[in-house]
Design a protein around this motif. Structure first.
Motif, PDB file in Angstrom:
ATOM      1  N   GLY A  58       0.827  -1.204   0.000  1.00  0.00           N
ATOM      2  CA  GLY A  58       0.000   0.000   0.000  1.00  0.00           C
ATOM      3  C   GLY A  58       0.857   1.247   0.000  1.00  0.00           C
ATOM      4  N   ARG A  59       0.596   2.124  -0.922  1.00  0.00           N
ATOM      5  CA  ARG A  59       1.349   3.381  -1.011  1.00  0.00           C
ATOM      6  C   ARG A  59       0.443   4.539  -0.605  1.00  0.00           C
ATOM      7  NH1 ARG A  59       5.305   4.313  -5.884  1.00  0.00           N
ATOM      8  NH2 ARG A  59       6.360   2.820  -4.524  1.00  0.00           N
ATOM      9  N   ASP A  60       0.957   5.384   0.258  1.00  0.00           N
ATOM     10  CA  ASP A  60       0.212   6.572   0.697  1.00  0.00           C
ATOM     11  C   ASP A  60       0.174   7.586  -0.447  1.00  0.00           C
ATOM     12  OD1 ASP A  60      -0.876   8.787   1.890  1.00  0.00           O
ATOM     13  OD2 ASP A  60       0.481   8.817   3.608  1.00  0.00           O
ATOM     14  N   ILE A  61      -1.022   7.805  -1.011  1.00  0.00           N
ATOM     15  CA  ILE A  61      -1.166   8.756  -2.113  1.00  0.00           C
ATOM     16  C   ILE A  61      -2.016   9.950  -1.691  1.00  0.00           C
ATOM     17  CG2 ILE A  61      -0.838   7.014  -3.910  1.00  0.00           C
ATOM     18  CD1 ILE A  61      -3.893   6.957  -4.249  1.00  0.00           C
ATOM     19  N   THR A  62      -2.059  10.186  -0.372  1.00  0.00           N
ATOM     20  CA  THR A  62      -2.878  11.299   0.131  1.00  0.00           C
ATOM     21  C   THR A  62      -2.454  12.623  -0.481  1.00  0.00           C
ATOM     22  OG1 THR A  62      -3.178  10.115   2.218  1.00  0.00           O
ATOM     23  CG2 THR A  62      -3.665  12.482   2.214  1.00  0.00           C
ATOM     24  N   GLU A  63      -1.132  12.861  -0.518  1.00  0.00           N
ATOM     25  CA  GLU A  63      -0.644  14.116  -1.081  1.00  0.00           C
ATOM     26  C   GLU A  63      -0.957  14.204  -2.573  1.00  0.00           C
ATOM     27  OE1 GLU A  63       0.781  17.003   0.198  1.00  0.00           O
ATOM     28  OE2 GLU A  63      -0.125  16.057   1.936  1.00  0.00           O
ATOM     29  N   ARG A  64      -0.789  13.075  -3.282  1.00  0.00           N
ATOM     30  CA  ARG A  64      -1.092  13.089  -4.710  1.00  0.00           C
ATOM     31  C   ARG A  64      -2.562  13.375  -4.960  1.00  0.00           C
ATOM     32  NH1 ARG A  64      -1.354   7.707  -7.876  1.00  0.00           N
ATOM     33  NH2 ARG A  64      -3.569   8.204  -7.847  1.00  0.00           N
TER      34      ARG A  64
ATOM     35  N   PHE B 252      -3.237  16.940  -4.296  1.00  0.00           N
ATOM     36  CA  PHE B 252      -2.771  17.739  -5.419  1.00  0.00           C
ATOM     37  C   PHE B 252      -3.743  17.634  -6.587  1.00  0.00           C
ATOM     38  CE2 PHE B 252      -0.463  17.956  -9.474  1.00  0.00           C
ATOM     39  CZ  PHE B 252       0.033  19.248  -9.405  1.00  0.00           C
ATOM     40  N   GLU B 253      -4.245  16.439  -6.855  1.00  0.00           N
ATOM     41  CA  GLU B 253      -5.194  16.272  -7.958  1.00  0.00           C
ATOM     42  C   GLU B 253      -6.463  17.070  -7.712  1.00  0.00           C
ATOM     43  OE1 GLU B 253      -5.803  12.094  -8.296  1.00  0.00           O
ATOM     44  OE2 GLU B 253      -3.892  11.722  -9.318  1.00  0.00           O
ATOM     45  N   ARG B 254      -6.948  17.020  -6.445  1.00  0.00           N
ATOM     46  CA  ARG B 254      -8.148  17.801  -6.129  1.00  0.00           C
ATOM     47  C   ARG B 254      -7.865  19.295  -6.267  1.00  0.00           C
ATOM     48  NH1 ARG B 254      -8.890  13.453  -2.338  1.00  0.00           N
ATOM     49  NH2 ARG B 254      -7.635  14.517  -0.772  1.00  0.00           N
ATOM     50  N   LEU B 255      -6.675  19.713  -5.794  1.00  0.00           N
ATOM     51  CA  LEU B 255      -6.297  21.121  -5.927  1.00  0.00           C
ATOM     52  C   LEU B 255      -6.178  21.499  -7.395  1.00  0.00           C
ATOM     53  CD1 LEU B 255      -5.364  23.798  -4.710  1.00  0.00           C
ATOM     54  CD2 LEU B 255      -3.042  22.874  -4.620  1.00  0.00           C
ATOM     55  N   GLN B 256      -5.594  20.596  -8.190  1.00  0.00           N
ATOM     56  CA  GLN B 256      -5.445  20.857  -9.614  1.00  0.00           C
ATOM     57  C   GLN B 256      -6.810  21.034 -10.278  1.00  0.00           C
ATOM     58  OE1 GLN B 256      -3.951  17.627 -12.161  1.00  0.00           O
ATOM     59  NE2 GLN B 256      -2.440  19.068 -12.958  1.00  0.00           N
ATOM     60  N   GLN B 257      -7.751  20.139  -9.937  1.00  0.00           N
ATOM     61  CA  GLN B 257      -9.094  20.260 -10.500  1.00  0.00           C
ATOM     62  C   GLN B 257      -9.758  21.558 -10.051  1.00  0.00           C
ATOM     63  OE1 GLN B 257     -10.625  18.363 -12.842  1.00  0.00           O
ATOM     64  NE2 GLN B 257      -8.613  17.391 -12.968  1.00  0.00           N
ATOM     65  N   LEU B 258      -9.514  21.900  -8.768  1.00  0.00           N
ATOM     66  CA  LEU B 258     -10.075  23.146  -8.254  1.00  0.00           C
ATOM     67  C   LEU B 258      -9.505  24.344  -9.005  1.00  0.00           C
ATOM     68  CD1 LEU B 258     -11.745  24.667  -6.091  1.00  0.00           C
ATOM     69  CD2 LEU B 258      -9.713  24.618  -4.638  1.00  0.00           C
ATOM     70  N   LEU B 259      -8.178  24.312  -9.226  1.00  0.00           N
ATOM     71  CA  LEU B 259      -7.534  25.424  -9.914  1.00  0.00           C
ATOM     72  C   LEU B 259      -7.993  25.516 -11.373  1.00  0.00           C
ATOM     73  CD1 LEU B 259      -3.902  25.158  -8.518  1.00  0.00           C
ATOM     74  CD2 LEU B 259      -5.648  26.842  -7.914  1.00  0.00           C
ATOM     75  N   ILE B 260      -8.137  24.343 -12.006  1.00  0.00           N
ATOM     76  CA  ILE B 260      -8.617  24.347 -13.390  1.00  0.00           C
ATOM     77  C   ILE B 260     -10.026  24.903 -13.446  1.00  0.00           C
ATOM     78  CG2 ILE B 260      -9.322  22.844 -15.299  1.00  0.00           C
ATOM     79  CD1 ILE B 260      -6.934  21.062 -14.607  1.00  0.00           C
ATOM     80  N   GLY B 261     -10.864  24.458 -12.487  1.00  0.00           N
ATOM     81  CA  GLY B 261     -12.229  24.982 -12.437  1.00  0.00           C
ATOM     82  C   GLY B 261     -12.247  26.480 -12.163  1.00  0.00           C
TER      83      GLY B 261
END
Length: 634
Positions: free
Chosen positions: A272-278, A281-290
């Motif tokens: 299991g890899r912790d991808i919380t930061e990723r 970032f993806e949510r932030l990226q979508q927010l920024l794109i929006g």
């Protein structure tokens, strides 16, 4: 020599006390060799020794080979006994192990039993790792030699090294690496798992894996276990797990079945890899794109509104080009300021320098002063347009239109009733001022821009010059760091529309609430609907003003932006729904930016065509008993 051929150096007798208890078969063989009196028995013993897969050898006190079985000859890659008879054993030992071999051989000849491991290099160059158990043995010549059983453990050693390497990887991995039974009980828990989930190995080994699985995902774990029991690999998937402190952690998981050497399924390993930061970032990226999409569309809608309002009041094509171009340049200059601060805001003094023509006026005719005040992006854009309008009219008709007039701009931050910016624009020495007979676009823009932020404006037309006072609320968390002449352009009479008198306007007389914090866009919507005969309620640029209007006014339908200065409009939508007032959104966001409970409501995307507003309002008002039209549009 082969075990079946006697010689002068053949074993004479074996001292029982010198035979290692770890090699009872060898002890029995030695006893039989000493006691047997017939060739038949001797041949049987030789056949047994040659049939074993382990190397059995006798080494004289001088370190030379006395006897070796067939398995030993194969291990050292000898073609026959004659090739190695009497050869020094030390020549077969890998160089780095030779000193150890000499020391151990000496100890054995002195009467000790010794077990150790070493590497040999065969006659063909193959390197093998060996494990040997050796005991002293009395030879016919009276010397004490070495009787040894040696086993090739090269494969076992490689397995151990591989296991050690894997164990080191598991121990040092930043990923959580966990093994479990087919029933889901944890059997190993590495340091990566401790770091990610907060549980120690002692806390988790023996526990069921569902201890870190959220309640709503328990069935997911059951599905995984079912796949594993069928021996199936579970490919990479993303899910959520629970940490010891209750945090929900985004993880990427791969699950593989584990088998023993016989191929029997015994459990599963999970990485299991912790991808919380990723994921963040993806949510932030979508927010920024929006947000970028929203800002671009809002900017286009603002430009569209500026164009509509400017052309409506322009006296000529040149007049339109000059006014429209100036307003666009004012907008562009503020965008540049905001870009430098990654759209966090702009300093008021920078806005003043950008919008007031300091370099075009000679001497000290323009002065400005005040504390360092940071305005948020939206307030900065609106105040920029306000100052542009004031400066443009001061240049055309006011204190800056002759060589004697002066302009003073002063501001302060008051904290007596919240934090408020108070700005005073004062013109003196220009042409005589008269009170305008009609409201122009500039006056309307100033009032609506400030109203969108809960601000107030006061314009006094005094004989010696115009004074404009502006009050703009400031956020409590943003510290303060660190009256113009206005002659409106004459109203342009509305051109009669073709066949206007004969065509019935379907929304005429309807009371429409407008909620938008972009004053130019709100003005354009108002103008569009007033042309259709609508009665406008508002417009409202803040949540509280919109809620007050909904409570106090009679409203037939509403058009509202999806976001007001960063605040979602969920409460406004809910208030309209409670009063059974149909509404639609006018927004630069896509549907993902709408309130969650109202994502199927009609959406008019900015920039828009005027007819879209009319069509949507007409549709809402003709829906029988429908509070909110749930027809998804693109």
């Amino acid at each position: 020599m082969p075990w079946g051929t006697p010689s002068a150096q053949e074993v004479k007798s074996v001292d029982d006390k010198s035979v290692s208890s770890e090699i009872p078969i060898m002890s029995q063989m030695a006893d039989q060799s000493a006691e047997c009196h017939s060739d038949k028995e001797r041949q049987l013993l030789a056949a047994i020794i040659d049939a074993t897969s382990e190397c059995i050898k006798i080494v004289g006190s001088d370190g030379r080979l006395v006897q070796m079985n067939a398995a030993g000859l194969r291990m050292i890659e000898a073609n026959n006994w004659a090739q190695v008879e009497g050869a020094p054993v030390i020549n077969l030992i890998a160089p780095e192990f030779r000193d150890e071999w000499r020391a151990n051989h000496k100890r054995i000849c002195a009467g000790e039993k010794v077990s150790w491991t070493f590497d040999i290099v065969g006659y063909a160059g193959t390197r093998r790792h060996m494990e040997t158990h050796a005991v002293p043995i009395r030879l016919h010549d009276g010397e004490t030699g070495q009787l040894a059983i040696t086993r090739d453990i090269t494969a076992r050693r490689e397995d151990e090294l591989q296991a050690a390497r894997l164990a080191a990887i598991v121990a040092s991995s930043d990923d959580a690496i966990v093994s479990k039974t087919l029933e889901g009980f944890i059997t190993s828990w590495n340091a990566g798992a401790e770091r990610i989930f907060g549980y120690s190995a002692e806390e988790m080994i023996g526990q069921h894996i569902t201890r870190i699985v959220p309640p709503e995902l328990q069935s997911e774990e059951e599905d995984i276990l079912a796949h594993l029991r069928r021996g199936e690999h579970v490919d990479h998937f993303e899910t959520v797990r629970l940490a010891k402190d209750g945090r929900r952690i985004d993880v990427s998981v791969t699950v593989s079945p584990m088998r023993d050497k016989s191929g029997k399924l015994i459990g599963a390993s999970k990485v299991g890899r912790d991808i919380t930061e990723r994921k963040r970032f993806e949510r932030l990226q979508q927010l920024l794109i929006g947000e970028l999409n929203h800002r671009v569309k809002n900017t286009l809608a603002t430009v569209q509104s500026i164009a509509n309002q400017t052309v409506y009041r322009a006296k000529s094509a040149n007049d339109f080009a000059t006014s429209f171009g100036g307003r666009l340049q004012a907008l562009a200059r503020t965008h540049t300021l905001l870009t430098r601060s990654t759209w966090q805001g702009a300093v008021l003094s920078d806005i003043v320098r950008d919008q007031v023509p300091l370099s075009e006026i000679e001497g000290d005719r323009i002065s400005y002063s005040g504390p360092m005040v940071m305005l948020n992006a939206q307030a900065a854009l609106h105040l920029s347009l306000v100052l542009h309008e004031l400066a443009t009219n001061a240049m055309k008709y006011g204190a800056l239109s002759n060589p004697l007039g002066k302009l003073s701009i002063r501001w302060m931050v008051r904290t007596d009733a919240g934090r408020n910016l108070v700005l005073k624009w004062q013109e003196r020495g220009g042409p005589t001022v008269t009170v305008p007979q009609a409201r122009g676009f500039g006056t309307t823009l100033i009032e609506k821009s400030l109203d969108a932020h809960g601000g107030l404006t006061s314009i006094r037309y005094e004989a010696e010059g115009v004074t404009c006072e502006i009050m703009l609320p400031l956020p409590e968390s943003e510290p303060a760091t660190g009256g113009s002449y206005y002659k409106p352009l004459p109203e342009r009479p509305q051109a009669p529309r073709s066949m206007q008198s004969s065509v019935e306007k379907p929304v005429a007389g309807k009371r429409i609430l407008i909620v938008d914090d972009e004053p130019l866009i709100a003005m354009d919507i108002v103008a569009s609907l007033e042309d259709e005969g609508c009665q406008i309620v508002g417009p409202a640029g803040t949540l509280q003003k919109a809620l007050n209007l909904i409570e106090r006014k009679e409203i037939d339908a509403a058009l509202l932006d999806a976001n007001l200065s960063g605040d979602p409009v969920d409460t406004i939508a809910a208030a309209l729904a409670r009063r059974k007032i149909p509404f639609a959104f006018v927004s630069g966001y896509g549907r993902e930016g709408l309130p969650e409970a109202y994502q199927q409501v009609e959406l008019i995307k900015k920039p828009f065509q005027r007819q879209q507003l009319v069509d949507v309002i007409q549709q809402m008002l003709t829906e029988d008993d429908t509070v909110v039209p749930f027809r998804k549009t693109t």
